[in-house]
Design a protein around this motif. Structure first.
Motif, mmCIF file in Angstrom:
data_model
loop_
_atom_site.group_PDB
_atom_site.id
_atom_site.type_symbol
_atom_site.label_atom_id
_atom_site.label_comp_id
_atom_site.label_asym_id
_atom_site.label_seq_id
_atom_site.Cartn_x
_atom_site.Cartn_y
_atom_site.Cartn_z
ATOM 1 N N GLY A 147 0.826 -1.199 0.000
ATOM 2 C CA GLY A 147 0.000 0.000 0.000
ATOM 3 C C GLY A 147 0.859 1.247 0.000
ATOM 4 N N PRO A 148 0.352 2.329 -0.578
ATOM 5 C CA PRO A 148 1.156 3.547 -0.695
ATOM 6 C C PRO A 148 1.731 4.037 0.622
ATOM 7 C CG PRO A 148 -0.869 3.770 -1.954
ATOM 8 C CD PRO A 148 -0.953 2.483 -1.199
ATOM 9 N N ARG A 149 1.000 3.918 1.693
ATOM 10 C CA ARG A 149 1.501 4.448 2.972
ATOM 11 C C ARG A 149 2.395 3.455 3.713
ATOM 12 N NH1 ARG A 149 -3.328 8.393 4.669
ATOM 13 N NH2 ARG A 149 -3.061 9.715 2.873
ATOM 14 N N GLN A 150 2.678 2.343 3.088
ATOM 15 C CA GLN A 150 3.628 1.400 3.666
ATOM 16 C C GLN A 150 5.027 1.622 3.108
ATOM 17 O OE1 GLN A 150 1.778 -2.277 2.596
ATOM 18 N NE2 GLN A 150 0.414 -2.274 4.344
ATOM 19 N N HIS A 151 5.151 2.461 2.104
ATOM 20 C CA HIS A 151 6.456 2.714 1.505
ATOM 21 C C HIS A 151 7.389 3.399 2.499
ATOM 22 C CE1 HIS A 151 4.061 2.431 -2.305
ATOM 23 N NE2 HIS A 151 5.054 1.596 -2.529
ATOM 24 N N ARG A 152 8.636 2.952 2.483
ATOM 25 C CA ARG A 152 9.678 3.591 3.296
ATOM 26 C C ARG A 152 10.259 4.737 2.468
ATOM 27 N NH1 ARG A 152 10.250 -1.597 3.075
ATOM 28 N NH2 ARG A 152 12.039 -1.435 1.715
ATOM 29 N N ILE A 153 10.421 5.886 3.116
ATOM 30 C CA ILE A 153 10.845 7.084 2.403
ATOM 31 C C ILE A 153 12.142 7.624 3.011
ATOM 32 C CG2 ILE A 153 10.211 9.447 1.754
ATOM 33 C CD1 ILE A 153 7.272 8.477 1.816
ATOM 34 N N LEU A 154 13.024 8.056 2.134
ATOM 35 C CA LEU A 154 14.258 8.736 2.516
ATOM 36 C C LEU A 154 14.095 10.205 2.162
ATOM 37 C CD1 LEU A 154 17.272 8.883 3.340
ATOM 38 C CD2 LEU A 154 17.835 8.201 0.995
ATOM 39 N N VAL A 155 14.181 11.090 3.152
ATOM 40 C CA VAL A 155 14.089 12.530 2.936
ATOM 41 C C VAL A 155 15.510 13.074 2.864
ATOM 42 C CG1 VAL A 155 13.330 14.743 3.898
ATOM 43 C CG2 VAL A 155 11.866 12.714 4.122
ATOM 44 N N VAL A 156 15.850 13.684 1.732
ATOM 45 C CA VAL A 156 17.191 14.233 1.525
ATOM 46 C C VAL A 156 17.060 15.750 1.376
ATOM 47 C CG1 VAL A 156 19.313 14.115 0.172
ATOM 48 C CG2 VAL A 156 17.815 12.102 0.310
ATOM 49 N N GLU A 157 17.480 16.459 2.400
ATOM 50 C CA GLU A 157 17.369 17.916 2.463
ATOM 51 C C GLU A 157 18.537 18.429 3.283
ATOM 52 O OE1 GLU A 157 16.883 21.556 2.348
ATOM 53 O OE2 GLU A 157 15.104 20.665 1.433
ATOM 54 N N ASP A 158 19.264 19.419 2.752
ATOM 55 C CA ASP A 158 20.451 19.898 3.443
ATOM 56 C C ASP A 158 20.164 20.895 4.559
ATOM 57 O OD1 ASP A 158 19.720 21.777 1.490
ATOM 58 O OD2 ASP A 158 21.746 22.551 1.308
#
Length: 134
Positions: free
Chosen positions: A2-13
């Motif tokens: 499901g879409p909300r099961q995806h693991r996300i990496l946030v890359v922001e300096d």
């Protein structure tokens, strides 16, 4: 998946700017995202956390930029990318499009736009993965 099961990496300096998408993702029901503050750190975090999607700032300050980071992560892993950009000039947009992103969001980003972009990116990523399994 499901879409909300995806693991996300946030890359922001910029740590303060990174807090909003991280808090938003958790509030939307996503697993707590991994974070990186540079392109080189993103490569390390991707190896450690095996994300499905990356929410990636284009201008990462020193080192490799977001476009090069996306290119390298795409070569190494099966990741979807949603770019965050303060720039909307034709040259920048052409560079972003060349990486075949799952979305491009212009800063400042609303919670609604972020949620919609990640839902769409997750669904597209799932469909691509299913096609590769056939």
């Amino acid at each position: 998946m499901g879409p909300r099961q995806h693991r996300i990496l946030v890359v922001e300096d910029e740590a303060v700017i990174a807090m909003l998408p991280v808090q938003t993702l958790v509030a939307l029901g996503y697993p707590k995202p991994a974070r990186a503050m540079s392109g080189s750190e993103a490569l390390v975090r991707a190896a450690e956390h095996a994300p499905d999607l990356e929410l990636l700032d284009v201008g990462l300050g020193k080192g490799i930029d977001g476009v090069e980071t996306a290119r390298r992560l795409h070569e190494l892993y099966d990741l979807g990318v949603v770019f965050l950009s303060a720039y909307s000039d034709p040259e920048t947009l052409a560079r972003l499009q060349a990486t075949k992103p799952h979305g491009i969001l212009l800063k400042p980003v609303s919670t609604t736009d972020l949620a919609r972009a990640l839902e769409a990116a997750g669904a597209q990523l799932d469909a691509e993965r299913q096609l590769r399994l056939r």
